[in-house]
Enzyme design. Structure first.
Site, PDB file in Angstrom:
ATOM      1  N   CYS A 385     -62.274 -94.813 -10.583  1.00  0.00           N
ATOM      2  CA  CYS A 385     -62.956 -94.461  -9.337  1.00  0.00           C
ATOM      3  C   CYS A 385     -63.448 -95.752  -8.718  1.00  0.00           C
ATOM      4  O   CYS A 385     -63.156 -96.844  -9.214  1.00  0.00           O
ATOM      5  CB  CYS A 385     -64.102 -93.472  -9.574  1.00  0.00           C
ATOM      6  SG  CYS A 385     -65.448 -94.113 -10.589  1.00  0.00           S
ATOM      7  N   HIS A 551     -73.697 -91.935  -6.855  1.00  0.00           N
ATOM      8  CA  HIS A 551     -73.962 -93.217  -7.505  1.00  0.00           C
ATOM      9  C   HIS A 551     -73.535 -94.321  -6.555  1.00  0.00           C
ATOM     10  O   HIS A 551     -72.923 -94.068  -5.522  1.00  0.00           O
ATOM     11  CB  HIS A 551     -73.217 -93.328  -8.839  1.00  0.00           C
ATOM     12  CG  HIS A 551     -71.744 -93.112  -8.728  1.00  0.00           C
ATOM     13  ND1 HIS A 551     -71.193 -91.842  -8.631  1.00  0.00           N
ATOM     14  CD2 HIS A 551     -70.702 -93.970  -8.676  1.00  0.00           C
ATOM     15  CE1 HIS A 551     -69.881 -91.940  -8.548  1.00  0.00           C
ATOM     16  NE2 HIS A 551     -69.554 -93.224  -8.565  1.00  0.00           N
TER      17      HIS A 551
END
Length: 630
Positions: A385, A551
């Site tokens: 990611c 995040h």
């Protein structure tokens, strides 16, 4: 809900356009450079080399767009049929058929896709190649004829209406309002038709009687395009940001306005920035008495200065109009790029067309095979990611558990896309990020995942790998321990960081709340919160199963002081780009020390029964117990 659907539809429409144009930005730049250098009014006029300009803009660029649009719908066959269909609109018109290519390319891909679905399983062995070749040729030929006879005249009629509208506004003295038609028409590559077909003839008469004409500044003003490109320089993503400075130079100094059109098509709302910038510039020209004494071609700042009457007032007026237009379009463009979701990379835009199929991510999720077959003797699977500490860690945890249960001797790790190891054999990413991963490790087998928490989907991959790998569970557990290099981290999940029965009006409000908890807990610095917002704008942190894990970006790792979590229960849910989120896990990861507890969260959240229990938990301790049980 209706507002959310409209938002999703607008995003899909933007993706539809950008996915066809942006992957071919290199061709646009090549054409722009050749045009700026070798046309009669270019920097190095060359009659022979200038012969490249017209065929490139009329044939090469529309064909690339049509091929890309068709390929995104149905791979290679879709691209071929899309290109054949695009030839119909190209030959049927005298203007560059970019709009026609955007129609016929995807349509060609869609038609051949439906045909292939219809005949699937019905073709006798040995006739596959024959059927494939003839079907593509016949359907492509029919579409080309239909495009020539129907679509091309329709697009010509539409663009002709725009030209008539500009002519009417000029005739009635509504100069600033002409930008409402001029700027969108320019995006359709009608700038030369408007400038030389309408404005220049009228301007020539004004020059004869008044010595200058403001009309010659309406289309040639490089300010709106410069502002948009500068906005990409500061607030763009990936290759769009990297290529914008060069495009700005070609546009502003070289006068090739076409170079910024694809950037607008990538984010269609930027047409508002172009219109407002154009209107502001024209208003400034009118207010200060600007004008040119000759046609500025190409629309370069150098050409404009050369055609400006030789007095200080005219120079001030013309330069001011250009600067005002650039500033206004920069401000508006920056707001659009900062507040809207944009693709991270021009290459990533090539896969966005898949969103146009009308399929929303389901709870179950899906795998999309990107190339070839699963390789033999797989030893390393990598989840990737943007930051490598959130969604990829959860996905890797789930698949690692499956690998252990199947006694497979395969390493399953997670990382940031920029750090994918070259030896990775299988790379799994969210579908928005797959093109970036393919650029990083083109030889790997790539899998796109709609939902990292969709545990049943991982079984499909496991089934394909079982025949080639065996090992003991103990051996695999040892390998996992070495990979993670982490001790038990149950202490990372603290009762004071669990919040029940929260309500949020937007995902940004929810993310900021999660970030503020991490800041107050001493886990991150304050600017990490903005990085959390940026990360979600780049690629949604919605994980599936009503769960989101906001995040920071990869760059924001330096702002993490120590690993920590916050768990936020939102029983009524909050909208994350059309998806309902009831559990939010805010994450700050430092040196991988958060991965073990994140693994437990991933396994827990893969079961909807656990989700329901956590959503209805009456105390922080009860919610924590459900997580720690796994």
């Amino acid at each position: 809900m209706a507002q959310s659907n409209i938002k999703v539809a607008v995003q899909k429409f933007g993706n539809f356009l950008s996915s066809m144009v942006m992957p071919n930005i290199g061709a646009f730049i090549a054409w722009g450079l050749i045009t700026a250098l070798f046309i009669p009014t270019g920097f190095f006029p060359n009659e022979n080399l200038a012969k490249l300009v017209d065929p490139m803009v009329k044939y090469l660029l529309p064909l690339l767009i049509g091929y890309t649009g068709g390929k995104l719908v149905h791979d290679q066959r879709g691209g071929v049929v899309g290109a054949i269909a695009t030839m119909g609109v190209i030959v049927g018109s005298d203007i560059p058929m970019f709009l026609g290519a955007m129609i016929m390319g995807p349509l060609g891909g869609y038609i051949i896709k439906k045909f292939d679905q219809f005949i699937e399983g019905k073709v006798k062995t040995g006739f596959e190649m024959l059927i494939n070749n003839f079907s593509a040729g016949i359907l492509g030929g029919i579409l080309a004829i239909l495009a020539f006879l129907g679509v091309s005249p329709a697009v010509d009629g539409f663009t002709g209406a725009l030209v008539v509208g500009v002519d009417w506004m000029v005739a009635h003295g509504l100069l600033p309002l002409t930008s409402i038609l001029i700027e969108p028409a320019k995006i359709l590559f009608l700038n030369n038709a408007i400038n030389h077909g309408i404005l220049s003839p009228i301007g020539a008469e004004q020059i004869r009687t008044n010595g200058q004409s403001i009309l010659l500044l309406l289309e040639t003003n490089p300010g709106p395009g410069l502002g948009i490109l500068l906005a990409y320089c500061f607030f763009g993503k990936g290759t769009a940001k990297q290529s914008a400075p060069g495009a700005a130079i070609i546009h502003f100094i070289g006068g090739i306005h076409e170079i910024y059109f694809p950037y607008v098509l990538m984010r269609p709302l930027l047409i508002i920035a172009a219109i407002l910038g154009g209107m502001s510039g024209v208003f400034t020209f009118v207010l200060l008495g600007g004008g040119l004494q000759a046609v500025a071609s190409p629309g370069s700042i150098l050409a404009i200065l050369a055609a400006t009457p030789g007095n200080a007032g005219s120079y001030v007026a013309n330069i001011s109009g250009v600067l005002v237009a650039a500033i206004v379009s920069f401000i508006v463009g920056s707001l659009i790029l900062k507040t809207g979701k944009q693709t991270e990379d021009l290459d990533e835009a090539a896969r966005k067309m898949q969103e146009m199929k009308g399929k929303k991510s389901s709870v179950a999720g899906s795998f999309t095979k990107q190339q070839g077959e699963v390789p033999a003797s797989v030893q390393k699977i990598v989840f990737a990611c943007d930051a490598g500490m959130g969604s990829s860690a959860m996905g890797a945890s789930l698949l690692r558990k499956k690998v252990k249960q199947a006694n497979l001797n395969i390493s399953v790790t997670n990382t940031a896309i920029s750090n994918i190891p070259s030896e990775a054999q299988i790379v799994i990413t969210q579908k928005e990020l797959t093109p970036r991963a393919q650029n990083k490790v083109p030889d790997a087998y790539h899998i796109s995942v709609d939902n990292f928490l969709s545990s049943p989907e991982y079984d499909k991959l496991i089934d394909q790998l079982k025949n080639d790998h065996t090992t003991s569970k103990a051996e695999e557990e040892k390998k996992v321990s070495a990979e993670n290099n982490t001790d038990s981290n149950d202490g990372l999940l603290k009762e004071e960081n669990v919040f029940l029965n929260q309500h949020f009006s937007s995902k940004e409000e929810a993310i900021r709340f999660a970030g503020s908890v991490l800041v107050k807990g001493g886990y991150v610095e304050e600017n990490y919160v903005e990085a959390m917002i940026e990360r979600d704008n780049m690629t949604s942190t919605y994980m599936g199963n009503d769960v989101a894990i906001p995040h920071g970006t990869e760059e924001a790792k330096k702002n993490v002081l120590r690993s920590g979590f916050t768990v936020i229960q939102v029983p009524e849910g909050v909208d994350f780009d059309g998806e309902k989120v009831r559990l939010i896990f805010g994450i700050a990861g430092k040196d991988g020390t958060h991965l073990e507890i994140l693994s437990g969260i991933a396994i827990t959240c893969s079961d909807m029964d656990n989700i329901e229990k956590m959503v209805h938990a009456k105390s922080a301790k009860e919610l924590m117990t459900i997580i720690q049980r796994n």
